[in-house]
Design an enzyme around this catalytic site. Structure first.
Site, short mmCIF file in Angstrom:
data_model
loop_
_atom_site.label_atom_id
_atom_site.label_comp_id
_atom_site.label_asym_id
_atom_site.label_seq_id
_atom_site.Cartn_x
_atom_site.Cartn_y
_atom_site.Cartn_z
N GLU A 152 -39.78 14.87 -34.01
CA GLU A 152 -38.90 14.53 -32.88
C GLU A 152 -38.07 15.73 -32.42
O GLU A 152 -37.47 16.44 -33.20
CB GLU A 152 -37.95 13.36 -33.26
CG GLU A 152 -37.22 13.49 -34.58
CD GLU A 152 -37.94 12.84 -35.73
OE1 GLU A 152 -39.17 12.74 -35.71
OE2 GLU A 152 -37.26 12.43 -36.68
N LYS A 204 -38.90 8.69 -47.63
CA LYS A 204 -40.37 8.90 -47.62
C LYS A 204 -41.01 8.55 -48.96
O LYS A 204 -42.17 8.17 -48.99
CB LYS A 204 -40.69 10.34 -47.21
CG LYS A 204 -40.01 10.74 -45.88
CD LYS A 204 -40.15 9.68 -44.78
CE LYS A 204 -39.16 9.87 -43.67
NZ LYS A 204 -39.06 8.68 -42.78
N ASP A 247 -40.13 3.91 -41.83
CA ASP A 247 -39.39 5.09 -41.38
C ASP A 247 -38.15 5.31 -42.24
O ASP A 247 -37.16 5.88 -41.78
CB ASP A 247 -39.00 4.93 -39.91
CG ASP A 247 -38.57 6.25 -39.28
OD1 ASP A 247 -37.87 6.22 -38.26
OD2 ASP A 247 -38.93 7.33 -39.83
C1 LIG Z 1 -35.10 1.85 -49.55
C2 LIG Z 1 -34.30 1.68 -48.33
N1 LIG Z 1 -33.87 0.46 -47.94
C3 LIG Z 1 -33.14 0.34 -46.82
N2 LIG Z 1 -32.77 1.36 -46.01
C4 LIG Z 1 -33.18 2.58 -46.39
C5 LIG Z 1 -33.95 2.80 -47.53
N3 LIG Z 1 -34.23 4.12 -47.64
C6 LIG Z 1 -33.63 4.71 -46.60
N4 LIG Z 1 -32.99 3.79 -45.83
C7 LIG Z 1 -32.25 4.05 -44.60
O1 LIG Z 1 -33.20 4.51 -43.63
C8 LIG Z 1 -32.75 5.74 -43.05
C9 LIG Z 1 -33.47 6.87 -43.68
C10 LIG Z 1 -34.48 7.48 -43.08
C11 LIG Z 1 -35.19 8.61 -43.76
N5 LIG Z 1 -35.83 9.43 -42.75
C12 LIG Z 1 -35.95 10.73 -42.95
O2 LIG Z 1 -35.58 11.28 -43.98
C13 LIG Z 1 -36.52 11.53 -41.85
C14 LIG Z 1 -36.40 12.93 -41.92
C15 LIG Z 1 -36.90 13.74 -40.91
C16 LIG Z 1 -36.79 15.19 -41.02
C17 LIG Z 1 -37.87 16.01 -40.73
C18 LIG Z 1 -37.77 17.40 -40.84
C19 LIG Z 1 -36.58 17.98 -41.24
F1 LIG Z 1 -36.47 19.33 -41.34
C20 LIG Z 1 -35.48 17.17 -41.53
C21 LIG Z 1 -35.58 15.78 -41.43
C22 LIG Z 1 -37.51 13.17 -39.78
C23 LIG Z 1 -37.62 11.78 -39.71
O3 LIG Z 1 -38.21 11.18 -38.63
C24 LIG Z 1 -37.15 10.95 -40.73
O4 LIG Z 1 -37.33 9.60 -40.61
C25 LIG Z 1 -31.27 5.80 -43.36
O5 LIG Z 1 -30.54 5.09 -42.39
C26 LIG Z 1 -31.21 5.16 -44.73
O6 LIG Z 1 -29.93 4.61 -45.02
MG LIG Z 2 -38.78 9.17 -39.07
#
Ligand SMILES: Cc1ncnc2c1ncn2[C@@H]1O[C@H](/C=C/CNC(=O)c2cc(-c3ccc(F)cc3)cc(O)c2O)[C@@H](O)[C@H]1O
Ligand SMILES: [Mg+2]
Length: 214
Positions: free
Chosen positions: A199, A144, A141
């Site tokens: 969500e 992406k 999660d």
């Molecule tokens: C390689 C690495 N290593 C360690 N931490 C890492 C990491 N890469 C990211 N992280 C961590 O994890 C979270 C990031 C989560 C990314 N999730 C999403 O982008 C996401 C986006 C949507 C979304 C959907 C439609 C929209 F219009 C806008 C947003 C829905 C979601 O459910 C998502 O999960 C964040 O806390 C980041 O610091």
């Molecule tokens: Mg997610």
């Protein structure tokens, strides 16, 4: 000074959830995101699918990639058997700090190991640092575009065994096309798509559950 969304989410937990009650923490975050501010937690609808997979797998070892504020971390850990271990990776120090407090409020600190750092750096260290041989369940999660490289890295590091389950959020929205293409066409996985909604919205999204065949 201006607070951040994770800080406001934590405040909602501390105001509305009961200490030591993980389900009330999950409920408080979902209420905050429905009534006040959208946030990228897996949410209550996909969360029920997550719950059913966790319950079915009954994992002794879980890896979560991308803690954010700890919503799914708490949701998963609340369903684990007594001696199970959940390791969650988060490289944003602010998000990690908030997640630690959400996890503490839920009373799940002894089941969860939050590691501050990048998945690509820590996946190769799982054996030496945490004595983990293989993961029974991985919840993807995080960013992406990291799902595919991290899956290949877990394979290379021997962290998946015959029957290990990968559960990936957001395979439709925002989408993880390269991961889906790989995992659905690889002879080493058997995949299943659980259709749901993004969500707190009516948009389509879903979870991809894949069994590693060894
Ligand atoms: C390689 C690495 N290593 C360690 N931490 C890492 C990491 N890469 C990211 N992280 C961590 O994890 C979270 C990031 C989560 C990314 N999730 C999403 O982008 C996401 C986006 C949507 C979304 C959907 C439609 C929209 F219009 C806008 C947003 C829905 C979601 O459910 C998502 O999960 C964040 O806390 C980041 O610091
Ligand atoms: Mg997610």
């Amino acid at each position: 000074t201006q607070t951040t969304r994770p800080q406001r989410m934590l405040a909602a937990v501390q105001k509305n959830a009961t200490r030591g009650d993980p389900r009330s923490v999950v409920k408080a975050i979902d209420q905050f995101c429905r009534q006040k501010e959208w946030a990228m937690n897996v949410g209550d609808e996909k969360g029920c699918i997550l719950d059913s997979v966790v319950t079915e797998v009954n994992p002794a070892t879980v890896l979560e990639l991308g803690t954010y504020c700890g919503y799914s971390t708490v949701r998963i850990a609340s369903l684990l058997p007594p001696d199970a271990k959940l390791i969650t990776l988060e490289f944003n120090p602010h998000n990690a700090a908030i997640a630690r407090q959400v996890i503490a409020w839920a009373g799940l600190g002894d089941k969860i190991q939050l590691v501050e750092g990048a998945s690509g750096d820590w996946i190769p260290k799982m054996k030496e640092k945490f004595g983990i041989e293989t993961f029974d369940l991985v919840f993807l999660d995080h960013w992406k575009d990291r799902y595919l490289p991290d899956t290949k890295l877990m394979e290379e590091c021997g962290l998946l065994r015959k029957g290990s389950i990968l559960l990936a959020d957001n395979v439709i929205s925002p989408g993880t096309p390269d991961y889906l293409e790989y995992i659905r066409n690889s002879p080493r996985y058997k995949s299943q798509y659980f259709r749901s909604h993004l969500e707190y919205t009516k948009a389509e999204d879903g979870l991809e559950k894949s069994v590693f065949l060894g």
